[in-house]
Design a protein around this motif. Structure first.
Motif, PDB file in Angstrom:
ATOM      1  N   TYR A 126       0.813  -1.217   0.000  1.00  0.00           N
ATOM      2  CA  TYR A 126       0.000   0.000   0.000  1.00  0.00           C
ATOM      3  C   TYR A 126       0.844   1.265   0.000  1.00  0.00           C
ATOM      4  O   TYR A 126       0.552   2.225  -0.710  1.00  0.00           O
ATOM      5  CB  TYR A 126      -0.935  -0.007   1.211  1.00  0.00           C
ATOM      6  N   PHE A 127       1.904   1.289   0.804  1.00  0.00           N
ATOM      7  CA  PHE A 127       2.715   2.500   0.930  1.00  0.00           C
ATOM      8  C   PHE A 127       3.913   2.518  -0.020  1.00  0.00           C
ATOM      9  O   PHE A 127       4.617   3.521  -0.112  1.00  0.00           O
ATOM     10  CB  PHE A 127       3.210   2.649   2.377  1.00  0.00           C
ATOM     11  N   GLY A 128       4.158   1.410  -0.716  1.00  0.00           N
ATOM     12  CA  GLY A 128       5.287   1.361  -1.635  1.00  0.00           C
ATOM     13  C   GLY A 128       6.640   1.367  -0.947  1.00  0.00           C
ATOM     14  O   GLY A 128       7.650   1.743  -1.539  1.00  0.00           O
ATOM     15  N   THR A 129       6.684   0.918   0.307  1.00  0.00           N
ATOM     16  CA  THR A 129       7.945   0.916   1.060  1.00  0.00           C
ATOM     17  C   THR A 129       8.760  -0.357   0.841  1.00  0.00           C
ATOM     18  O   THR A 129       9.947  -0.386   1.120  1.00  0.00           O
ATOM     19  CB  THR A 129       7.670   1.050   2.567  1.00  0.00           C
ATOM     20  N   GLY A 130       8.098  -1.418   0.404  1.00  0.00           N
ATOM     21  CA  GLY A 130       8.761  -2.709   0.292  1.00  0.00           C
ATOM     22  C   GLY A 130       8.890  -3.434   1.617  1.00  0.00           C
ATOM     23  O   GLY A 130       9.401  -4.554   1.671  1.00  0.00           O
ATOM     24  N   LEU A 131       8.417  -2.823   2.703  1.00  0.00           N
ATOM     25  CA  LEU A 131       8.532  -3.417   4.032  1.00  0.00           C
ATOM     26  C   LEU A 131       7.394  -4.395   4.297  1.00  0.00           C
ATOM     27  O   LEU A 131       6.257  -4.170   3.877  1.00  0.00           O
ATOM     28  CB  LEU A 131       8.517  -2.327   5.104  1.00  0.00           C
ATOM     29  N   ALA A 132       7.703  -5.452   5.041  1.00  0.00           N
ATOM     30  CA  ALA A 132       6.672  -6.424   5.412  1.00  0.00           C
ATOM     31  C   ALA A 132       5.701  -5.826   6.424  1.00  0.00           C
ATOM     32  O   ALA A 132       4.508  -6.125   6.408  1.00  0.00           O
ATOM     33  CB  ALA A 132       7.317  -7.681   5.986  1.00  0.00           C
ATOM     34  N   VAL A 133       6.218  -4.966   7.306  1.00  0.00           N
ATOM     35  CA  VAL A 133       5.398  -4.360   8.357  1.00  0.00           C
ATOM     36  C   VAL A 133       5.559  -2.850   8.314  1.00  0.00           C
ATOM     37  O   VAL A 133       6.680  -2.329   8.353  1.00  0.00           O
ATOM     38  CB  VAL A 133       5.794  -4.875   9.752  1.00  0.00           C
ATOM     39  N   ASN A 134       4.438  -2.155   8.208  1.00  0.00           N
ATOM     40  CA  ASN A 134       4.425  -0.688   8.260  1.00  0.00           C
ATOM     41  C   ASN A 134       3.604  -0.268   9.467  1.00  0.00           C
ATOM     42  O   ASN A 134       2.405  -0.566   9.545  1.00  0.00           O
ATOM     43  CB  ASN A 134       3.806  -0.112   6.988  1.00  0.00           C
ATOM     44  N   LYS A 135       4.245   0.404  10.419  1.00  0.00           N
ATOM     45  CA  LYS A 135       3.557   0.824  11.639  1.00  0.00           C
ATOM     46  C   LYS A 135       3.408   2.345  11.653  1.00  0.00           C
ATOM     47  O   LYS A 135       4.317   3.078  11.268  1.00  0.00           O
ATOM     48  CB  LYS A 135       4.352   0.400  12.877  1.00  0.00           C
ATOM     49  N   ARG A 136       2.253   2.780  12.109  1.00  0.00           N
ATOM     50  CA  ARG A 136       2.060   4.220  12.289  1.00  0.00           C
ATOM     51  C   ARG A 136       2.718   4.641  13.598  1.00  0.00           C
ATOM     52  O   ARG A 136       2.441   4.064  14.654  1.00  0.00           O
ATOM     53  CB  ARG A 136       0.574   4.551  12.347  1.00  0.00           C
ATOM     54  N   VAL A 137       3.574   5.648  13.528  1.00  0.00           N
ATOM     55  CA  VAL A 137       4.224   6.189  14.718  1.00  0.00           C
ATOM     56  C   VAL A 137       4.075   7.700  14.683  1.00  0.00           C
ATOM     57  O   VAL A 137       4.378   8.338  13.672  1.00  0.00           O
ATOM     58  CB  VAL A 137       5.730   5.817  14.775  1.00  0.00           C
ATOM     59  N   SER A 138       3.592   8.310  15.773  1.00  0.00           N
ATOM     60  CA  SER A 138       3.388   9.757  15.840  1.00  0.00           C
ATOM     61  C   SER A 138       4.379  10.384  16.815  1.00  0.00           C
ATOM     62  O   SER A 138       4.669   9.813  17.871  1.00  0.00           O
ATOM     63  CB  SER A 138       1.955  10.072  16.288  1.00  0.00           C
ATOM     64  N   HIS A 139       4.894  11.547  16.432  1.00  0.00           N
ATOM     65  CA  HIS A 139       5.808  12.289  17.294  1.00  0.00           C
ATOM     66  C   HIS A 139       5.390  13.750  17.365  1.00  0.00           C
ATOM     67  O   HIS A 139       4.731  14.268  16.468  1.00  0.00           O
ATOM     68  CB  HIS A 139       7.251  12.230  16.758  1.00  0.00           C
ATOM     69  N   ILE A 140       5.801  14.418  18.441  1.00  0.00           N
ATOM     70  CA  ILE A 140       5.628  15.864  18.542  1.00  0.00           C
ATOM     71  C   ILE A 140       6.613  16.506  17.570  1.00  0.00           C
ATOM     72  O   ILE A 140       7.802  16.168  17.575  1.00  0.00           O
ATOM     73  CB  ILE A 140       5.884  16.358  19.975  1.00  0.00           C
TER      74      ILE A 140
END
Length: 284
Positions: A126-140
């Motif tokens: 979906y994101f075109g990253t080639g990664l098996a796992v894509n996690k949403r991470v939020s930062h300030i």
């Protein structure tokens, strides 16, 4: 376009019906979550398979393939995605809001909100990253400080190039992509998953539930297509439902070798409609 119904004995893991049957096994689902998240889970409790949640604050409802909580009261919504769709991020946002409103009783403090995971298992990158796992991470912004509201989102990618996950998860994604039952799988998760898939395929009692599920799926798709038309909406809905029902009758006859009348009885076709379907079957 009406999709072809895959025979039960050929169903892959990525089929929604098969996925629901496999992941409804608590041992397999628990192993999957433990391997994906790197945690130990004491036990899991299914809230409901194919859970429908109607949000009173909006017009849309959501359906979750697997919806469960663990012994620590963490909630998990797991969904299989085989068709590339845009706006998955917005779907996640809507899912989380709806789940939170249902989890938190009116008048309860926000501190009682459960930690939650929305997990999409995608048969595409979906994101075109080639990664098996894509996690949403939020930062300030401008800092390394994580913004943590207790909600987590994970997109798995069966078409991965880089296996940034444990061996059990990459094997799971490989099996989902290839449907290879005889692969040299090495993990407990895959041994149990492949065995369960084969059990479902070989269980003749699953034929009728599968056909009923397929009929409902095609009916829902027909309604969706009809609703998207500016004109002829009601006609489109009726036509779509008839096509889906006719396809289900044919498959019941071919797969279970049932007489036409018995197949229509199993599918709960109204008595008044049966002559129309018999005529259509005779023409085809």
């Amino acid at each position: 376009m009406k999709r072809k119904i895959i025979p039960l004995k050929e169903l892959p893991l990525k089929n929604d019906f098969m996925f629901g049957q496999v992941m409804r096994n608590p041992e397999i689902c628990k192993l999957f979550l433990e391997e994906l998240l790197g945690v130990e889970i004491e036990r899991i409790e299914y809230i409901e398979q194919q859970k429908g949640i109607q949000d009173s604050y909006a017009n849309h409802g959501i359906r979750l393939d697997i919806y469960l909580r663990d012994s620590a009261n963490t909630v998990y919504a797991i969904e299989m995605q085989t068709t590339r769709k845009g706006e998955l991020e917005l779907r996640v946002r809507y899912y989380q809001g709806t789940i939170d409103r249902k989890e938190l009783l009116k008048g309860s403090p926000y501190s009682e909100l459960s930690e939650s995971y929305v997990i999409f298992i995608c048969d595409f990158d979906y994101f075109g990253t080639g990664l098996a796992v894509n996690k949403r991470v939020s930062h300030i912004e401008g800092t390394d400080r994580e913004y943590n509201d207790g909600s987590h989102v994970i997109f798995l990618n069966s078409r991965y190039v880089t296996g940034n996950a444990g061996h059990a998860i990459t094997e799971y994604l490989d099996y989902m992509r290839t449907n290879n039952d005889s692969g040299d799988y090495q993990t407990e998760l895959l041994h149990k998953t492949v065995r369960k898939v084969q059990e479902v395929r070989d269980d003749e009692r699953m034929e009728v539930p599968y056909m009923m599920w397929e009929l409902k799926y095609q009916d829902a798709m027909a309604e969706g297509r009809a609703e998207g038309r500016a004109e002829g909406r009601m006609e489109g809905q009726v036509e779509g439902r008839m096509e889906a029902t006719l396809s289900a009758i044919r498959n019941m006859i071919e797969a279970l070798h049932l007489p036409v009348e018995q197949a229509m009885a199993v599918l709960k076709v109204p008595e008044s409609d049966r002559p129309k379907y018999i005529a259509l079957l005779e023409k085809s």
